[in-house]
Design an enzyme around this catalytic site. Structure first.
Site, PDB file in Angstrom:
ATOM      1  N   GLY A   1       2.845 -30.592  40.078  1.00  0.00           N
ATOM      2  CA  GLY A   1       2.168 -29.834  40.890  1.00  0.00           C
ATOM      3  C   GLY A   1       1.877 -28.458  40.573  1.00  0.00           C
ATOM      4  O   GLY A   1       1.874 -27.371  41.309  1.00  0.00           O
ATOM      5  N   ASP A   2       2.247 -28.150  39.077  1.00  0.00           N
ATOM      6  CA  ASP A   2       2.003 -26.760  38.704  1.00  0.00           C
ATOM      7  C   ASP A   2       1.503 -26.706  37.234  1.00  0.00           C
ATOM      8  O   ASP A   2       0.783 -27.668  36.706  1.00  0.00           O
ATOM      9  CB  ASP A   2       3.177 -26.105  38.829  1.00  0.00           C
ATOM     10  CG  ASP A   2       3.030 -24.436  38.947  1.00  0.00           C
ATOM     11  OD1 ASP A   2       2.297 -24.025  38.183  1.00  0.00           O
ATOM     12  OD2 ASP A   2       3.493 -24.008  40.114  1.00  0.00           O
ATOM     13  N   ASP A   3       1.794 -26.035  36.443  1.00  0.00           N
ATOM     14  CA  ASP A   3       1.350 -25.809  34.928  1.00  0.00           C
ATOM     15  C   ASP A   3       1.903 -27.197  34.002  1.00  0.00           C
ATOM     16  O   ASP A   3       2.988 -27.509  34.141  1.00  0.00           O
ATOM     17  CB  ASP A   3       1.846 -24.595  34.204  1.00  0.00           C
ATOM     18  CG  ASP A   3       1.194 -23.224  34.924  1.00  0.00           C
ATOM     19  OD1 ASP A   3       0.186 -23.203  35.712  1.00  0.00           O
ATOM     20  OD2 ASP A   3       2.156 -22.464  34.939  1.00  0.00           O
TER      21      ASP A   3
ATOM     22  N   ASN B   1       5.789 -25.144  40.623  1.00  0.00           N
ATOM     23  CA  ASN B   1       6.787 -25.274  39.407  1.00  0.00           C
ATOM     24  C   ASN B   1       7.392 -26.277  38.924  1.00  0.00           C
ATOM     25  O   ASN B   1       8.332 -26.337  38.054  1.00  0.00           O
ATOM     26  CB  ASN B   1       8.092 -24.347  39.928  1.00  0.00           C
ATOM     27  CG  ASN B   1       7.513 -22.939  40.823  1.00  0.00           C
ATOM     28  OD1 ASN B   1       7.840 -22.581  41.990  1.00  0.00           O
ATOM     29  ND2 ASN B   1       6.699 -22.424  40.023  1.00  0.00           N
TER      30      ASN B   1
END
Ligand SMILES: *[C@@H]1O[C@H](CO)[C@@H](O)[C@H](O)[C@H]1NC(C)=O
Ligand SMILES: *[C@@H]1O[C@H](CO)[C@@H](O)[C@H](O)[C@H]1NC(C)=O
Ligand SMILES: *[C@@H]1O[C@H](CO)[C@@H](O)[C@H](O)[C@H]1NC(C)=O
Ligand SMILES: *[C@@H]1O[C@H](CO)[C@@H](O)[C@H](O)[C@H]1NC(C)=O
Ligand SMILES: *[C@@H]1O[C@H](CO)[C@@H](O)[C@H](O)[C@H]1NC(C)=O
Ligand SMILES: *[C@@H]1O[C@H](CO)[C@@H](O)[C@H](O)[C@H]1NC(C)=O
Ligand SMILES: *[C@@H]1O[C@H](CO)[C@@H](O)[C@H](O)[C@H]1NC(C)=O
Ligand SMILES: *[C@@H]1O[C@H](CO)[C@@H](O)[C@H](O)[C@H]1NC(C)=O
Length: 427
Positions: free
Chosen positions: A233-235, A211
């Protein structure tokens, strides 16, 4: 020395001496960090209140200690941010509902910093921005449940703003999404650097910072994202409901899940429309496994199913809408799991009512680089909303390891063109 230059130097000297001065261009406020153990929130809010309308605010280099939620209302104003807004890492304080704003409707997200208004420039000169002090947050949530809307604050939110530029901005260690633009128009981000990297060796090889998205766009029109460099660690970019006319160019994603459209269709009573998205000159690159194991997607599109199970922020589904005219072009991938992925069962399963949210006219042009699985193109559209116009041109993704055979999946696709092998277009 010319008198005019001398005069300018005198005015600058006065401004610096007084901290605030009036010129023909409006007021100027200049701030320096108060120093270790001191709280800068009051002086920051005072400067923005004096110079945020028709004026100029200058933050000198260093860390400004921000201990409570803060809104900047800027109109016809410039902010030069040579230092960092350092958000104090008091996790329990920020998780108290009353200590953050909840104005970003989607998934009831929490925010500690809102910028709103019109006709303003925030220039951090690639030297300043926000320090989110995310490391203790990431570690805390290795022991506690993570959920949408759980109170982890978004680092920088541009909300109900128009005609604004954010330049040369850096966000170090965001606890959660680094940026969000919501209910805004004509916003240009030119130069955004985000680094969400765990530095505690206990967690090397794990993704402890899900997130930490680069940006989420929501209910916004005419948004430019130029020259971005995102380690997360995400989009690295997530396009949510009612994002229209989005142009991203020269964008590097290091680790994480790649570019997301979604999740969409979470709210049964609010259709999501996404139109005219141009993504160009993207590099999506895997990091060393010990630093960030995820490199999930190139570009992926996801909706909830057609069934409503529970309520947002954590449950939901059943929302309708349409995503159309999306052009991701000039992409370079390095060891991505799934270069192109469409699925409509986020948070649900295939035995649920199929989603009615439709994807149409997605054009993937000039793609290079490598995938580390054989799922090169996987388009699984809903039985209730088949996808027309899935177009690939100059799409050359190689497989590493090379003993794999590329697999192409097209489910409920009305028309596709340019895929290098048979795409099992069923139903
Ligand atoms: C920030 O201000 C608080 C006082 O409100 C203080 O306790 C804390 O030590 C300060 N943080 C830093 C990094 O100076
Ligand atoms: C938040 O504020 C409301 C209204 O003042 C209060 O009733 C509530 O107890 C507060 N919640 C927390 C978690 O402090
Ligand atoms: C991100 O931060 C990590 C840890 O401090 C560092 O090793 C890495 O080089 C940074 N990434 C970039 C792109 O600067
Ligand atoms: C790394 O995380 C572990 C587990 O939470 C913790 O015990 C340790 O103190 C952390 N190390 C550092 C350097 O903060
Ligand atoms: C692309 O963006 C990076 C910053 O992320 C910048 O250093 C570089 O100069 C940009 N490239 C071009 C061609 O503008
Ligand atoms: C998107 O905009 C439409 C109107 O164009 C509106 O009906 C819908 O509720 C909006 N959806 C969201 C998520 O705001
Ligand atoms: C699929 O979703 C339905 C409705 O939410 C649920 O009742 C069912 O148990 C789920 N099936 C599986 C295999 O997860
Ligand atoms: C492909 O090669 C790797 C080693 O490079 C091996 O581990 C793997 O089992 C091979 N896969 C297939 C499908 O042959």
């Amino acid at each position: 020395m010319k008198p005019s230059l001398f005069t300018h130097l005198c005015i600058d000297f006065l401004r610096i001496a007084l901290g605030v001065a009036t010129t023909q261009h409006g007021k100027t406020c200049i701030l320096s960090p108060l120093g270790v153990g001191k709280d800068d929130t009051d002086q920051v809010l005072a400067a923005i209140s004096r110079c945020g309308k028709g004026g100029h605010t200058v933050f000198r280099p260093g860390g400004f200690n921000i201990t409570r939620k803060m809104t900047w209302e800027l109109e016809d104003a410039t902010v030069d941010l040579w230092g960092y807004l350092n958000f104090q890492p008091d996790i329990q304080y920020w998780l108290n509902y009353n200590n953050t704003y909840r104005v970003v409707f989607v998934q009831s997200q929490a925010l500690w910093f809102v910028v709103t208004g019109s006709d303003f420039i925030i220039d951090a000169h690639n030297a300043g921005g926000i320090n989110g002090n995310g490391q203790p947050w990431w570690e805390y949530f290795t022991q506690h449940t993570k959920a949408d809307g759980d109170g982890r604050p978004i680092s920088l939110t541009v909300y109900q703003a128009q005609r604004a530029t954010i330049k040369g901005f850096r966000i170090e260690s965001p606890p959660f999404w680094s940026n969000c633009v919501a209910e805004s128009q004509e916003i240009t981000y030119d130069g955004m650097f985000v680094n969400a990297t765990n530095t505690n060796s206990t967690f090397f090889g794990q993704n402890i910072d899900p997130n930490t998205d680069g940006i989420n766009t929501f209910r916004s029109n005419n948004i430019n994202l130029f020259n971005w460099d995102i380690t997360c660690g995400d989009d690295c970019l997530a396009i949510k409901g009612n994002s229209t006319n989005i142009h991203a160019s020269n964008y590097t994603c290091r680790g994480g899940n790649g570019v997301a459209f979604g999740s969409l269709g979470q709210y049964v009573d609010l259709p999501d429309y996404v139109e005219n998205v141009l993504l160009e000159d993207f590099t999506i690159t895997r990091l060393d496994h010990s630093i960030q194991p995820n490199m999930g997607g190139g570009v992926y599109f996801k909706t909830w199913t057609g069934e409503t199970v529970g309520v947002p922020p954590t449950g939901g589904g059943g929302g309708t809408g349409k995503v159309e005219n999306v052009v991701p072009r000039d992409f370079t991938l390095n060891l991505v799991d799934r270069p192109v992925h469409v699925y409509q069962t986020n948070g649900g399963n295939s035995s649920e009512t199929p989603s009615e949210l439709q994807f149409a006219d997605l054009s993937f042009m000039n793609w290079r680089g490598t995938a580390d699985t054989n799922r090169v193109i996987d388009i699984e559209c809903s039985a209730a909303a088949h996808c027309p116009g899935m177009v690939f041109s100059d799409f050359n993704i190689e497989l590493a390891p090379s003993n794999l055979t590329a697999r192409y999946t097209c489910i409920n696709v009305v028309s596709e063109r340019g895929i290098a092998g048979p795409c099992n277009a069923t139903t």
